[in-house]
Design an enzyme around this catalytic site. Sequence first.
Site: not given
Length: 182
Positions: A106, A133
């Site tokens: 992400h 992330s």
Amino acid sequence: MMKKIAVLFSGKGSNFAYIVKSLHHSEYEVVVALTNNADAQGIDVAKEAGIALEVVDPSGYESREAFDREVVERLQRYAPDLTVLAGFMRILTPVFTENVKAVNLHPSLLPRHKGLHAIEKSYHDAHDTGGVSVHWVTSELDAGEIILQKEISKEGLTLEAYDRKIRQTEKEALVEAIRRVL
């Protein structure tokens, strides 16, 4: 024996291509690539690398659950040790999340900016840094346990430069996370 990876993508497949270049046949084997988009450019990456390809068109299914059931069945044929969501633009149901051990990439420092347009939202927020992330996939969008994060300073960057930096960092973070998990 080499650990097996499945990669799911929806678009260009640039993260998928980086996984193939960095890990395929060296540390791990990418045993299958799966896409929900018959026009995805990532399909060429699979073909060039000789990786099995599964195309599952969501329009052929009456519900998200029915689609996810088909995806899970197809993945299970290849028995991957890990499934990697690399730009797979689908919200997954428990049919998928409870049957598949998967990580997702992400483009923000979660829990900031879940969902779509995370790069733009992150660039325009009040923080001095953004980042990427990699997290475990759960049935709650972008909410699984974080495996790793990489921070990027936004100082002096245009949105375009920040976007480029995020996309490069994503590739590195994803490969590092795969190594860490497997």
